[in-house]
Design a protein around this motif. Structure first.
Motif, PDB file in Angstrom:
ATOM      1  N   PHE A  62       0.833  -1.203   0.000  1.00  0.00           N
ATOM      2  CA  PHE A  62       0.000   0.000   0.000  1.00  0.00           C
ATOM      3  C   PHE A  62       0.871   1.258   0.000  1.00  0.00           C
ATOM      4  N   VAL A  63       1.889   1.233   0.868  1.00  0.00           N
ATOM      5  CA  VAL A  63       2.785   2.384   0.952  1.00  0.00           C
ATOM      6  C   VAL A  63       3.503   2.580  -0.380  1.00  0.00           C
ATOM      7  N   PHE A  64       3.937   1.455  -0.964  1.00  0.00           N
ATOM      8  CA  PHE A  64       4.643   1.528  -2.233  1.00  0.00           C
ATOM      9  C   PHE A  64       3.771   2.141  -3.317  1.00  0.00           C
ATOM     10  N   ILE A  65       2.530   1.612  -3.414  1.00  0.00           N
ATOM     11  CA  ILE A  65       1.633   2.090  -4.467  1.00  0.00           C
ATOM     12  C   ILE A  65       1.304   3.567  -4.270  1.00  0.00           C
ATOM     13  N   SER A  66       0.994   3.927  -3.019  1.00  0.00           N
ATOM     14  CA  SER A  66       0.574   5.316  -2.824  1.00  0.00           C
ATOM     15  C   SER A  66       1.734   6.285  -3.043  1.00  0.00           C
ATOM     16  N   SER A  67       2.957   5.865  -2.678  1.00  0.00           N
ATOM     17  CA  SER A  67       4.061   6.798  -2.898  1.00  0.00           C
ATOM     18  C   SER A  67       4.423   6.887  -4.381  1.00  0.00           C
ATOM     19  N   SER A  68       4.298   5.760  -5.069  1.00  0.00           N
ATOM     20  CA  SER A  68       4.641   5.795  -6.488  1.00  0.00           C
ATOM     21  C   SER A  68       3.622   6.613  -7.278  1.00  0.00           C
ATOM     22  N   ALA A  69       2.398   6.674  -6.728  1.00  0.00           N
ATOM     23  CA  ALA A  69       1.379   7.474  -7.418  1.00  0.00           C
ATOM     24  C   ALA A  69       1.793   8.935  -7.466  1.00  0.00           C
ATOM     25  N   PHE A  70       2.518   9.372  -6.442  1.00  0.00           N
ATOM     26  CA  PHE A  70       3.000  10.744  -6.448  1.00  0.00           C
ATOM     27  C   PHE A  70       4.273  10.872  -7.290  1.00  0.00           C
ATOM     28  N   ALA A  71       5.061   9.800  -7.285  1.00  0.00           N
ATOM     29  CA  ALA A  71       6.380   9.886  -7.895  1.00  0.00           C
ATOM     30  C   ALA A  71       6.327   9.925  -9.414  1.00  0.00           C
ATOM     31  N   PHE A  72       5.509   9.095 -10.019  1.00  0.00           N
ATOM     32  CA  PHE A  72       5.486   9.150 -11.480  1.00  0.00           C
ATOM     33  C   PHE A  72       4.070   9.243 -12.028  1.00  0.00           C
ATOM     34  N   LYS A  73       3.988   9.703 -13.257  1.00  0.00           N
ATOM     35  CA  LYS A  73       2.674   9.879 -13.879  1.00  0.00           C
ATOM     36  C   LYS A  73       2.253   8.616 -14.573  1.00  0.00           C
ATOM     37  N   TRP A  74       0.994   8.321 -14.533  1.00  0.00           N
ATOM     38  CA  TRP A  74       0.480   7.162 -15.266  1.00  0.00           C
ATOM     39  C   TRP A  74       0.675   7.417 -16.760  1.00  0.00           C
ATOM     40  N   PRO A  75       0.961   6.356 -17.500  1.00  0.00           N
ATOM     41  CA  PRO A  75       1.202   6.548 -18.933  1.00  0.00           C
ATOM     42  C   PRO A  75      -0.012   7.139 -19.652  1.00  0.00           C
ATOM     43  N   TRP A  76      -1.221   6.891 -19.119  1.00  0.00           N
ATOM     44  CA  TRP A  76      -2.404   7.406 -19.827  1.00  0.00           C
ATOM     45  C   TRP A  76      -2.803   8.817 -19.357  1.00  0.00           C
ATOM     46  N   ALA A  77      -2.058   9.351 -18.389  1.00  0.00           N
ATOM     47  CA  ALA A  77      -2.368  10.704 -17.935  1.00  0.00           C
ATOM     48  C   ALA A  77      -1.975  11.695 -19.027  1.00  0.00           C
ATOM     49  N   LYS A  78      -2.727  12.809 -19.094  1.00  0.00           N
ATOM     50  CA  LYS A  78      -2.409  13.790 -20.120  1.00  0.00           C
ATOM     51  C   LYS A  78      -1.099  14.481 -19.800  1.00  0.00           C
ATOM     52  N   LYS A  79      -0.348  14.783 -20.841  1.00  0.00           N
ATOM     53  CA  LYS A  79       0.913  15.467 -20.615  1.00  0.00           C
ATOM     54  C   LYS A  79       0.635  16.829 -19.995  1.00  0.00           C
ATOM     55  N   ASP A  80       1.501  17.197 -19.096  1.00  0.00           N
ATOM     56  CA  ASP A  80       1.227  18.374 -18.288  1.00  0.00           C
ATOM     57  C   ASP A  80       1.648  19.659 -18.982  1.00  0.00           C
ATOM     58  N   GLU A  81       1.273  19.808 -20.246  1.00  0.00           N
ATOM     59  CA  GLU A  81       1.727  21.011 -20.942  1.00  0.00           C
ATOM     60  C   GLU A  81       0.848  22.196 -20.631  1.00  0.00           C
ATOM     61  N   GLY A  82      -0.359  21.937 -20.192  1.00  0.00           N
ATOM     62  CA  GLY A  82      -1.210  23.037 -19.815  1.00  0.00           C
ATOM     63  C   GLY A  82      -2.337  22.541 -18.929  1.00  0.00           C
ATOM     64  N   THR A  83      -2.467  23.141 -17.765  1.00  0.00           N
ATOM     65  CA  THR A  83      -3.560  22.777 -16.890  1.00  0.00           C
ATOM     66  C   THR A  83      -4.319  24.039 -16.550  1.00  0.00           C
ATOM     67  N   LEU A  84      -5.649  23.953 -16.637  1.00  0.00           N
ATOM     68  CA  LEU A  84      -6.480  25.117 -16.385  1.00  0.00           C
ATOM     69  C   LEU A  84      -7.595  24.671 -15.452  1.00  0.00           C
ATOM     70  N   THR A  85      -7.763  25.395 -14.355  1.00  0.00           N
ATOM     71  CA  THR A  85      -8.826  25.058 -13.423  1.00  0.00           C
ATOM     72  C   THR A  85      -9.826  26.205 -13.404  1.00  0.00           C
ATOM     73  N   ILE A  86     -11.104  25.838 -13.550  1.00  0.00           N
ATOM     74  CA  ILE A  86     -12.157  26.849 -13.639  1.00  0.00           C
ATOM     75  C   ILE A  86     -13.226  26.503 -12.622  1.00  0.00           C
ATOM     76  N   THR A  87     -13.713  27.502 -11.906  1.00  0.00           N
ATOM     77  CA  THR A  87     -14.839  27.232 -11.017  1.00  0.00           C
ATOM     78  C   THR A  87     -15.722  28.469 -10.950  1.00  0.00           C
ATOM     79  N   GLY A  88     -16.952  28.285 -10.508  1.00  0.00           N
ATOM     80  CA  GLY A  88     -17.821  29.448 -10.344  1.00  0.00           C
ATOM     81  C   GLY A  88     -19.268  29.226 -10.757  1.00  0.00           C
ATOM     82  N   SER A  89     -19.882  30.279 -11.250  1.00  0.00           N
ATOM     83  CA  SER A  89     -21.325  30.350 -11.505  1.00  0.00           C
ATOM     84  C   SER A  89     -21.884  29.106 -12.189  1.00  0.00           C
ATOM     85  N   THR A  90     -23.006  28.629 -11.661  1.00  0.00           N
ATOM     86  CA  THR A  90     -23.672  27.498 -12.293  1.00  0.00           C
ATOM     87  C   THR A  90     -24.361  27.914 -13.584  1.00  0.00           C
ATOM     88  N   THR A  91     -24.600  29.231 -13.740  1.00  0.00           N
ATOM     89  CA  THR A  91     -25.196  29.703 -14.989  1.00  0.00           C
ATOM     90  C   THR A  91     -24.180  29.594 -16.127  1.00  0.00           C
TER      91      THR A  91
END
Lengths: 285, 277
Positions: free
Chosen positions: B11-40
Motif C-alpha cells: 500500500f505504501v509503495f503504491i501510494s508513494s509511487s502514485a505521487f512519484a510518477f505519472k500514469w502513462p495514460w495521464a495527459k501530458k502536463d503542458e497546460g492545466t487550467l482550473t475553472i470554477t464558479g457560476s452554475t449559470t
C-alpha cells in the motif's frame, strides 16, 4: 498477537464514528457561534423574516423552524398509520406468498433516490394536488408531506415489522389459549409487546423527514413564511441550507447563519432522539 | 501478521509511487487550467472545455460549478485561473483582491437575458418594470390590477443567493424585498416547469429556458430575444463573465480565444445563451 490486532482494529472502527460526531459538532459550533456576537440569539430563533442577502441582513429562522415542524408532522400523519399497518399486515395477516412479494416491494421504496421522489412530486403530484384541492399552487406543505410520508414509510414498515415478528410465538399462543380472536391478539398482545420497537421505527422515520433535503427543496415551495394552511408553500431548514450554502461566501454572516441553522437542526434531532430513547426505555419496564 | 505487513508495504509503495510518477495514460502536463464558479456559466465553460480538449490533446481543463461568489473567492485564493461569474465583481471582493495583489479582469463571454414568464393561458402579454416590482414586492397581488382575469397572482422567485435572483433583483426590483409568501425554487428548470403547470403564476428564467410551455412577456414593450439583448433594448439582461487575474495568458487565453471564436459563440448559442456579436 493476531487477536490483539483484530481487537485494536475493531476498537478503532468503533471510535471512528465518535470521532466524526465530535468533528461535526465542533465544526458546527466553531463556524456558527461567532454570529451571535453580532446577532441576538432570540432574534435569530424567533425572528420571522429571512432575507440573508440584503443589507443589513434579516436573519430570523422561525418560518424555517415552523416549516420543518409542519412537514415533519404531516409526514408522521401519513407514514405512521401506513407504515405500522403495513408492518402488522406483513407479519401477522399476509399469507406467505403475499409476504414474499410485499416485503421486498416496500423495501424497494427505500432505495429510490430522493431526487426521483422530488421529480415525481414536482411533475406529477403537485399539479394533481393543485387541481383536486383547487389551490393556487401544488408546491406546498401538503404535497411535501405526502412525498416524505412515502419516503419514511419503508423505514417505519420494515423496522416495525422486525419488532412485531420478534415477539415470541408463545405470547400469541397464550393469547389464543385464553380464547382471544386474531384481532384481539394483534391489538392487545403483539403490538403492545412490540411497542418499543414500533416507537423506534417511528423516530427513525421522523429522522428521515426532518433531515430530508432534496425532496423538500423541490416540492415544498420554498417560501420562507409561517404558513396559514397546510396548502401554503413553506421552506424547511435543510432546504435553506442546501439552496444557499453553495453561494454564501465563506465567513460571511449569511454563511455563519446557515451553520447556525444546522446547529439548531442538530439540537432538534438530538432532542427527538433523547425523547425516543426515554419513551422506549420507560415502556420496556 | 506477515500478510498484513506485506499488504501494508504494498500500500505504501503504491501510494508513494502514485505521487512519484505519472500514469502513462495521464495527459501530458503542458497546460492545466482550473475553472470554477457560476452554475449559470457552467454549461458554457464545460462544453467549450470539452470541445477545446478534443482539439488539443495536451490541454487539461477542469471545470466545476459552485456559484459566482465561490468562483471569485477561489480566484482570490489563487486556487483557480478562471472564475465564472454571472454578475460583475462586488466592491468588497475587489477590495479583498487588491489587498492580495490580485487584479481581477472580467472577460465577457456571452450575455444572458432574463425573461418574465407566465402560463400560456394568461391573457397578459406585456408588463413594465414598475409592474414587475409591484408584483414581486407584494403591492399588487391580483391579476385584475394588471388588466387580466381576476385572481391571486402566484409569485415565483429564485433562492436569494442565485446569480439570476441577484440580477433580477437589481434590474427589476431595484433591490426591493421579495414578498415572503413567494414560491422559491432552486433552478431555472424548476421555475419553467412550475409556471407551465400553474395558470395563475408569474416567474423569471434565463432565455435558454423559454419554450412553448410558458409565455414570455414583453418588458417595457420589448420582447426578450438574442437581438434585443445584444442591442441593449431589452432591459433585463446581463453579461456573463470569466474573471482572470490580470489579462488572460497562456492556456487561459487560448481557451477564452476559443470561446470568442465563431465556433465557441455558436456553442454559446446552442446552449441557449446570447452570443456576442
Amino acid at each position: 498477537m493476531k487477536e490483539k490486532i483484530i481487537k485494536l482494529i475493531l476498537l478503532a472502527c468503533a471510535f471512528v464514528s465518535i470521532f466524526f460526531l465530535c468533528g461535526i459538532t465542533l465544526t458546527l459550533f466553531t463556524e456558527s457561534l461567532s454570529i451571535f456576537k453580532e446577532l441576538n440569539i432570540f432574534k435569530f430563533l424567533f425572528g420571522t423574516h429571512w432575507y440573508p442577502t440584503r443589507y443589513p441582513p434579516e436573519l430570523g429562522i422561525l418560518p424555517l423552524i415552523v416549516g420543518t415542524l409542519v412537514v415533519t408532522l404531516g409526514t408522521l400523519i401519513i407514514a405512521v398509520p401506513l407504515g405500522v399497518g403495513t408492518a402488522i399486515y406483513i407479519s401477522e395477516v399476509a399469507s406467505h406468498k403475499i409476504k414474499e412479494i410485499l416485503k421486498p416491494t416496500v423495501e424497494l421504496l427505500a432505495s429510490v433516490p430522493s431526487v426521483i421522489y422530488g421529480l415525481f412530486g414536482m411533475v406529477f403530484l403537485a399539479p394533481l394536488v393543485q387541481k383536486v384541492f383547487n389551490v393556487p399552487i401544488g408546491l406546498n406543505a401538503f404535497t411535501a408531506s405526502i412525498i416524505l410520508g412515502m419516503m419514511a414509510l419503508p423505514t417505519v414498515a420494515s423496522i416495525a415489522e422486525d419488532a412485531i415478528s420478534s415477539v415470541p410465538k408463545s405470547l400469541r399462543e397464550a393469547s389464543f389459549a385464553l380464547g382471544a380472536t386474531k384481532w384481539e391478539t394483534i391489538t392487545r398482545s403483539v403490538v403492545p409487546a412490540a411497542s418499543s420497537g414500533i416507537i423506534a421505527s417511528i423516530i427513525l422515520g421522523l429522522g428521515r423527514a426532518i433531515g430530508e433535503t432534496m425532496t423538500v427543496l423541490m416540492v415544498a415551495g420554498g417560501a420562507a413564511q409561517i404558513p396559514h394552511s397546510i396548502f401554503d408553500p413553506i421552506r424547511t431548514m435543510t432546504a435553506t441550507i442546501a439552496a444557499e450554502m453553495g453561494e454564501a461566501p465563506m465567513g460571511s454572516m449569511h454563511y455563519q447563519a446557515l451553520f447556525a441553522i444546522a446547529l439548531v437542526l442538530f439540537f432538534m434531532t438530538l432532542g427527538f432522539n433523547i425523547l425516543a430513547d426515554w419513551i422506549s426505555h420507560r415502556r420496556k419496564v | 501478521m506477515k500478510k498484513i505487513l506485506v499488504l501494508l508495504m504494498l500500500f505504501v509503495f503504491i501510494s508513494s509511487s502514485a505521487f512519484a510518477f505519472k500514469w502513462p495514460w495521464a495527459k501530458k502536463d503542458e497546460g492545466t487550467l482550473t475553472i470554477t464558479g457560476s452554475t449559470t456559466v457552467l454549461p458554457i465553460a464545460q462544453k467549450c472545455a470539452e470541445v477545446y480538449m478534443d482539439k488539443h490533446s495536451d490541454a487539461n481543463i477542469s471545470v466545476r460549478g459552485g456559484g459566482s461568489s465561490v468562483g471569485i473567492a477561489a480566484l482570490l485564493d489563487g486556487t483557480v485561473q478562471i472564475a465564472d461569474a454571472s454578475r460583475s465583481i462586488k466592491t468588497k471582493e475587489l477590495k479583498a483582491a487588491r489587498e492580495k495583489g490580485i487584479n481581477p479582469v472580467g472577460n465577457v463571454v456571452a450575455k444572458d437575458g432574463i425573461a418574465v414568464v407566465v402560463h400560456p393561458s394568461n391573457g397578459i402579454s406585456e408588463i413594465t418594470i414598475p409592474q414587475i416590482e409591484a408584483i414581486y414586492t407584494g403591492e399588487i397581488s391580483n391579476w385584475k390590477d394588471l388588466g387580466g382575469v381576476p385572481g391571486p397572482i402566484v409569485v415565483i422567485s429564485r433562492d436569494n443567493s442565485s446569480g439570476t435572483y441577484e440580477v433580477f433583483n437589481a434590474l427589476a426590483l431595484g433591490g426591493g424585498k421579495v414578498r415572503e409568501d413567494a414560491v422559491v425554487l432552486a433552478s431555472n428548470n424548476a421555475v419553467a416547469q412550475t409556471v407551465s403547470q400553474t395558470p395563475s403564476s408569474i416567474g423569471y428564467v434565463g432565455l435558454g429556458y423559454l419554450s412553448d410551455a410558458v409565455k414570455a412577456l414583453k418588458v417595457g414593450g420589448v420582447m426578450p430575444s438574442n437581438a434585443t439583448v445584444n442591442a441593449g433594448s431589452y432591459k433585463l439582461a446581463r453579461p456573463l463573465y470569466m474573471y482572470t487575474n490580470g489579462n488572460p495568458k497562456g492556456l487561459a487565453k487560448q481557451y477564452l480565444d476559443f470561446i470568442w471564436s465563431a465556433e465557441g459563440q455558436s456553442i454559446v448559442e446552442d446552449l441557449g445563451f446570447v452570443p456576442l456579436r
